[in-house]
Design a protein around this motif. Structure first.
Motif, PDB file in Angstrom:
ATOM      1  N   TYR A   1       0.823  -1.211   0.000  1.00 47.20           N
ATOM      2  CA  TYR A   1       0.000   0.000   0.000  1.00 47.20           C
ATOM      3  C   TYR A   1       0.858   1.262   0.000  1.00 47.20           C
ATOM      4  O   TYR A   1       0.441   2.302  -0.533  1.00 47.20           O
TER       5      TYR A   1
ATOM      6  N   THR B   1       3.657   1.605  -1.658  1.00 46.90           N
ATOM      7  CA  THR B   1       3.965   1.763  -3.082  1.00 46.90           C
ATOM      8  C   THR B   1       2.749   2.268  -3.848  1.00 46.90           C
ATOM      9  O   THR B   1       2.851   3.199  -4.663  1.00 46.90           O
ATOM     10  N   GLY B   2       1.589   1.671  -3.593  1.00 49.03           N
ATOM     11  CA  GLY B   2       0.384   2.085  -4.308  1.00 49.03           C
ATOM     12  C   GLY B   2       0.028   3.536  -4.055  1.00 49.03           C
ATOM     13  O   GLY B   2      -0.309   4.283  -4.993  1.00 49.03           O
TER      14      GLY B   2
ATOM     15  N   VAL C   1       0.052   6.245  -7.080  1.00 51.02           N
ATOM     16  CA  VAL C   1      -1.244   6.743  -7.545  1.00 51.02           C
ATOM     17  C   VAL C   1      -1.493   8.183  -7.120  1.00 51.02           C
ATOM     18  O   VAL C   1      -1.943   9.017  -7.922  1.00 51.02           O
TER      19      VAL C   1
ATOM     20  N   THR D   1      -6.543   4.546   1.067  1.00 46.60           N
ATOM     21  CA  THR D   1      -6.239   3.199   0.579  1.00 46.60           C
ATOM     22  C   THR D   1      -7.267   2.628  -0.395  1.00 46.60           C
ATOM     23  O   THR D   1      -7.027   1.579  -0.981  1.00 46.60           O
TER      24      THR D   1
ATOM     25  N   SER E   1      -6.487   0.473  -7.325  1.00 46.34           N
ATOM     26  CA  SER E   1      -6.006   0.060  -8.646  1.00 46.34           C
ATOM     27  C   SER E   1      -4.893   1.000  -9.096  1.00 46.34           C
ATOM     28  O   SER E   1      -5.043   2.225  -9.025  1.00 46.34           O
ATOM     29  N   ILE E   2      -3.785   0.427  -9.541  1.00 41.24           N
ATOM     30  CA  ILE E   2      -2.656   1.201 -10.050  1.00 41.24           C
ATOM     31  C   ILE E   2      -2.702   1.143 -11.574  1.00 41.24           C
ATOM     32  O   ILE E   2      -2.530   0.062 -12.153  1.00 41.24           O
TER      33      ILE E   2
ATOM     34  N   ALA F   1       2.984  -5.085  -5.179  1.00 37.14           N
ATOM     35  CA  ALA F   1       2.061  -4.081  -5.710  1.00 37.14           C
ATOM     36  C   ALA F   1       2.362  -3.805  -7.179  1.00 37.14           C
ATOM     37  O   ALA F   1       1.436  -3.646  -7.996  1.00 37.14           O
TER      38      ALA F   1
ATOM     39  N   SER G   1      -3.066  -4.015  -8.651  1.00 39.67           N
ATOM     40  CA  SER G   1      -4.285  -3.718  -7.893  1.00 39.67           C
ATOM     41  C   SER G   1      -4.136  -4.322  -6.504  1.00 39.67           C
ATOM     42  O   SER G   1      -3.570  -5.407  -6.352  1.00 39.67           O
ATOM     43  N   LEU G   2      -4.647  -3.607  -5.505  1.00 39.84           N
ATOM     44  CA  LEU G   2      -4.484  -4.015  -4.118  1.00 39.84           C
ATOM     45  C   LEU G   2      -5.848  -4.204  -3.486  1.00 39.84           C
ATOM     46  O   LEU G   2      -6.738  -3.352  -3.618  1.00 39.84           O
TER      47      LEU G   2
END
Length: 369
Positions: free
Chosen positions: A79, A81-82, A86, A144, A151-152, A241, A246-247
């Motif tokens: 998360y 990284t995400g 993003v 989050t 979604s990245i 990630a 996508s997380l």
């Protein structure tokens, strides 16, 4: 030829075996980069889980701090990284050190209970940490994505221009990034366990009372190793990630994921460098191949049977079993230290009386006179 063959370190035979091993590793690495997209993705996934298990090996394997909640470190790294990619337009590869640093801080905080408790009680604390992580993700949904996940976009995972890879070659780029992170991780762990801190970890694992009585700061060792363990697993989460794009906390970072990492460590082999890599292979490929033999619960049962069989056949892990088998054929011995300049290679016997100069009397002669 008599077995096992003894090979001294720093000898010509040892250097030849070392170079041969490096060549074999290089061949495997470059062979992996030529695989098809799906197969390369599976190999990348193996390396990501190997890094995560290597982090767990620091705390549970080498230091003896049982943790079943490393899935939370895995998720925090992912998360981190995400969110940076993003919401703050970071390059994905540049977020990996940040993910490791964030998990280092969290690991130091989570490791504080290890100062007072250990064993099953510490495992319960880490279990609560793993269970609470998906709930915390859902609570901070503005950051989050909450229960809907994050979604990245694929465009944000584009390889950097200096890498020479285009957007369609993201899988190859991620493969090489995972290779670099894995090699750096293994080198750092190897250096750590061969240092005095590695001896401290072993002492804490075997007997805390004896380690403390010898003047060792048990608190610093426990908290520091838990933090380093979390940092390594967090770096793996950042790679994960990038791999998924996508997380979803309820799907990838639950308590079951933490138990899976622990199972991979036990089967691969605790307190070994190759154990996490073998555990990564088991974690990725055993569910993949057993899923073809059954659906739903049947697949899970088959997966469990395979794991139990491996545990019975190799109680010390696959890496430990292979090590014992290899020592039946080749044994590596430390090289004899070189003599110090100015000293004889064959010093006189310490119990022998030194030579008496001419014209002087020995002690016995003085007593007789």
């Amino acid at each position: 030829m008599k077995l096992p063959v003894v090979v001294k370190r720093d000898s010509a035979a040892y250097r030849g075996l070392y170079v041969a091993a490096l060549i074999a590793i290089a061949v495997l690495v470059f062979w992996g980069s030529t695989l098809e997209r799906f197969e390369m993705g599976q190999v990348t996934r193996v390396m990501i889980f190997a890094i995560a298990i290597a982090g767990l090996n620091i705390a549970t394997g080498y230091t003896g701090l049982l943790s079943v909640g490393h899935s939370a470190f895995f998720g925090i790294g992912a998360y981190t990284t995400g969110i940076l990619v993003v919401k703050h337009d970071w390059a994905a590869w540049a977020t990996i050190p940040v993910s490791a640093f964030v998990c280092l801080i969290v690991g130091l905080l989570v490791g504080l209970p290890a100062l007072r408790i250990r064993g099953l009680y510490l495992a319960m604390v880490t279990l609560a940490f793993a269970v609470a992580f998906p709930e915390m993700v859902a609570r901070f949904d503005g950051l989050t994505g909450g229960s809907s996940g994050m979604s990245i976009p694929r465009a944000l995972l584009r390889p950097p221009e200096w890498s020479g890879y285009a957007l369609g070659q993201k899988d190859v780029w991620l493969y090489w990034v995972a290779i670099v992170v894995l090699l750096v991780t293994m080198y750092l762990i190897r250096s750590l366990i061969r240092s005095r801190y590695g001896l401290a970890m072993t002492a804490v694992r075997q007997n805390e009372i004896a380690a403390a009585s010898s003047g060792m700061n048990i608190a610093v060792v426990k908290v520091a190793m838990f933090g380093i363990s979390g940092a390594i697993t967090g770096a793996a989460g950042g790679l994960f990630a990038m791999y998924l794009g996508s997380l979803y906390a309820e799907g990838s970072f639950t308590l079951l994921a933490g138990i899976t990492l622990l199972i991979g460590l036990v089967i691969g082999g605790e307190r070994t460098l190759l154990g996490p890599l073998i555990g990564g292979v088991i974690t990725v490929y055993v569910p993949y191949y057993t899923s073809d033999l059954g659906q739903g619960q049947a697949s899970a049962v088959l997966f469990a049977v395979v794991l139990i069989l491996v545990i019975f056949l190799a109680p010390s892990g696959i890496a430990g079993g292979l090590g014992r088998l290899g020592r039946r054929f080749v044994v590596f011995r430390p090289a004899r230290p070189a003599p110090v300049a100015g000293r004889s290679a064959n010093p006189p016997d310490a119990h022998r009386a030194p030579p008496v100069p001419d014209g002087s009397l020995t002690v016995k002669e003085r007593q007789d006179s």
